[in-house]
Write a protein that holds these residues in place. Sequence first.
Motif, mmCIF file in Angstrom:
data_model
loop_
_atom_site.group_PDB
_atom_site.id
_atom_site.type_symbol
_atom_site.label_atom_id
_atom_site.label_comp_id
_atom_site.label_asym_id
_atom_site.label_seq_id
_atom_site.Cartn_x
_atom_site.Cartn_y
_atom_site.Cartn_z
ATOM 1 N N ALA A 62 3.316 5.276 -1.372
ATOM 2 C CA ALA A 62 1.988 5.149 -0.787
ATOM 3 C C ALA A 62 0.998 4.633 -1.824
ATOM 4 O O ALA A 62 1.230 4.713 -3.035
ATOM 5 N N ALA A 63 -0.121 4.111 -1.345
ATOM 6 C CA ALA A 63 -1.170 3.607 -2.229
ATOM 7 C C ALA A 63 -1.812 4.756 -3.010
ATOM 8 O O ALA A 63 -1.823 5.905 -2.543
ATOM 9 N N MET B 279 -9.358 -7.098 -1.167
ATOM 10 C CA MET B 279 -8.206 -6.543 -0.443
ATOM 11 C C MET B 279 -7.245 -5.880 -1.419
ATOM 12 O O MET B 279 -6.987 -6.393 -2.508
ATOM 13 N N LEU B 280 -6.727 -4.727 -1.031
ATOM 14 C CA LEU B 280 -5.771 -3.992 -1.863
ATOM 15 C C LEU B 280 -4.408 -4.672 -1.803
ATOM 16 O O LEU B 280 -3.834 -4.849 -0.731
ATOM 17 N N ILE B 281 -3.899 -5.063 -2.963
ATOM 18 C CA ILE B 281 -2.604 -5.726 -3.073
ATOM 19 C C ILE B 281 -1.695 -4.871 -3.939
ATOM 20 O O ILE B 281 -2.076 -4.439 -5.030
ATOM 21 N N GLN B 282 -0.487 -4.631 -3.481
ATOM 22 C CA GLN B 282 0.462 -3.810 -4.237
ATOM 23 C C GLN B 282 0.840 -4.499 -5.541
ATOM 24 O O GLN B 282 1.289 -5.644 -5.543
ATOM 25 N N LEU C 143 7.403 0.882 -11.258
ATOM 26 C CA LEU C 143 6.920 1.076 -9.893
ATOM 27 C C LEU C 143 8.019 1.668 -9.021
ATOM 28 O O LEU C 143 9.200 1.361 -9.189
ATOM 29 N N MET C 144 7.611 2.521 -8.070
ATOM 30 C CA MET C 144 8.560 3.056 -7.110
ATOM 31 C C MET C 144 8.837 2.006 -6.037
ATOM 32 O O MET C 144 7.918 1.345 -5.539
ATOM 33 N N ASN C 145 10.101 1.843 -5.692
ATOM 34 C CA ASN C 145 10.524 0.911 -4.655
ATOM 35 C C ASN C 145 11.207 1.695 -3.546
ATOM 36 O O ASN C 145 12.194 2.399 -3.790
ATOM 37 N N SER D 256 -1.337 0.640 4.313
ATOM 38 C CA SER D 256 -0.862 -0.337 5.300
ATOM 39 C C SER D 256 -0.615 -1.695 4.651
ATOM 40 O O SER D 256 0.292 -2.428 5.046
ATOM 41 N N SER D 257 -1.424 -2.041 3.647
ATOM 42 C CA SER D 257 -1.251 -3.340 2.990
ATOM 43 C C SER D 257 0.012 -3.368 2.144
ATOM 44 O O SER D 257 0.541 -4.436 1.824
ATOM 45 N N TYR D 258 0.528 -2.189 1.762
ATOM 46 C CA TYR D 258 1.777 -2.086 1.001
ATOM 47 C C TYR D 258 3.006 -2.122 1.904
ATOM 48 O O TYR D 258 4.123 -2.279 1.430
ATOM 49 N N SER D 259 2.815 -1.934 3.187
ATOM 50 C CA SER D 259 3.905 -1.648 4.110
ATOM 51 C C SER D 259 4.658 -2.898 4.538
ATOM 52 O O SER D 259 4.274 -4.035 4.226
#
Length: 550
Positions: A289-290, A154-157, A325-327, A47-50
Amino acid sequence: MATKWSESYDIVVVGSGASGLAAAITAQSKGMKTLIIEKLDKWGGSSSYSGGGLWIPNNYLMQDQDAIDSSEEALQYMENVIHYKGQATSRARKEAYVHNAPEMVLHLKKLGFKWRRADLYPDYYPNVPGAKTGRCVEGEVFNAKKLGAFRKTMLIQPGMPNMPFGSGDVYLIPLATQTWAGFKKLASVVLKTITGTLTGKEWFGAGKTLVAQMMYILQEKYKTPVWLNSPLTDIVIENNRVAGVTVTKDGKQIHVKANKAVLLGAGGFAKNAEYRQKYQPVTGEWSSAAPGDQGEGIQIGEKTGGALALMDEAWWGGSFKMNGLMNFSIWERSYPGAIMVDHHGNRYVNESSSYVDLGRKMLEQESKVGGAAPSWLIMDGIHRKKYLFGTHPGGMTPSKLIKDSTFVKASSLEDLAKQCGINAENLNKTVKKFNSQAAQGIDDDFQRGNDIYDRYYSDYRVLPNSTLAPIENPPFWAIRYYPGDLGTKGGLVTDEHARVLRQDGSVIEGLYASGNNTASVMGETYPGAGSTIGPACTFSYIAMNHAAEI
């Protein structure tokens, strides 16, 4: 032998993405003592990547702004676009969703969450009866410094700039170097970032503001405990109902009692190559996805007796790889002066269609012609000069991205085809035909630009069709496109109360699930922006309201 409980809570939530956080907020607001467990050393999940949007029909912001909507119209639209795929897409679950989604958003608002509406974002099938514009809501930008110590965990992309904008802004930014509206939007985002830094603030937008605001509510109002590095290892059953969970914490297995319920909100299995190959034609290497999206919640739920469905499905979409990285591609493919072709040089899809439809077409083409991944996005010099691609403004392509073959650049289509391994004769024929149609503004082959969603990401200055322009100005460019995804959408089967069901349709008492841990109410499709996170948060809200009545 009686279970030796180390701790006791009313609710144990597994996973710390949007579905888990929404469940914890709802539970705590109902007076239920709640624990969140997270297997990673970071919270926030995919969700944090979204993009952070939620598809919420009949939301209060639509009503405030006289954008008329209703549950009846939303149900009509869902019934029209979502094919029946068993219990996951049942009428009862659709009704539960459209009736509770607006309430969930208002509930979070009352607790301090700040929302805004992506005013111009249309549903993805705008010509279908019941479709609307403005059903996507998202969080206002948020100062992450308010999180205190939780900001650090917090998870950051990785590789993505921290810029405070959301889904409702994105359509303007690719035109930042071309239009005054685009420039103003990007300038305001940059200015807010800079002034925030100078004044000790860290502004979050998109998915980061979504999870950050929810975590802030949980800590500011309820001091909800969040155990990191604490994976779920089992679900404990006593007297034919879920009684708690087994967790590995600080290297030891402990049992945590759940007096009311356990909610599984641990995401899908996008990054589990073995699991994906069992059910799908991909490994997950192209997923956005993460990394923690490994499917343990689904596996443990199945072991507990839960039925599975839609395991062959994902939130598909064309994706490109850049800087390792995938975009997930939203706008790049839709602007005029670009087409997508397979390795034979043949065009096969409406490039401006919704990402799930594009991704599905890519998979179909790969199956049809064999080894089609990657496809190629072919652009002319004007496209690359004008429009933002990924994080790179028009006319600013770093030389390293050419040297490492992320972008292929050539003075002619023949040379471009040779470098890409594409059939040059076919590519020339494809481009020639496309150019003829683009000049007329009519895509006879794939109807690109025929509806308002196609034109949402486009250059309104290009007439007569803002998504179409001939590919004729060198240098020519190409970049590989893969059938990626935002995550998987198959998993545990749940009912309209978000209770996990067995294969025979009976309820596993005390076990709820939401988000990508479950088979999606959206079935095989994607009705509008936020169709992943909207149901994730809504069914968490439904689950905890139901559990509160037990």
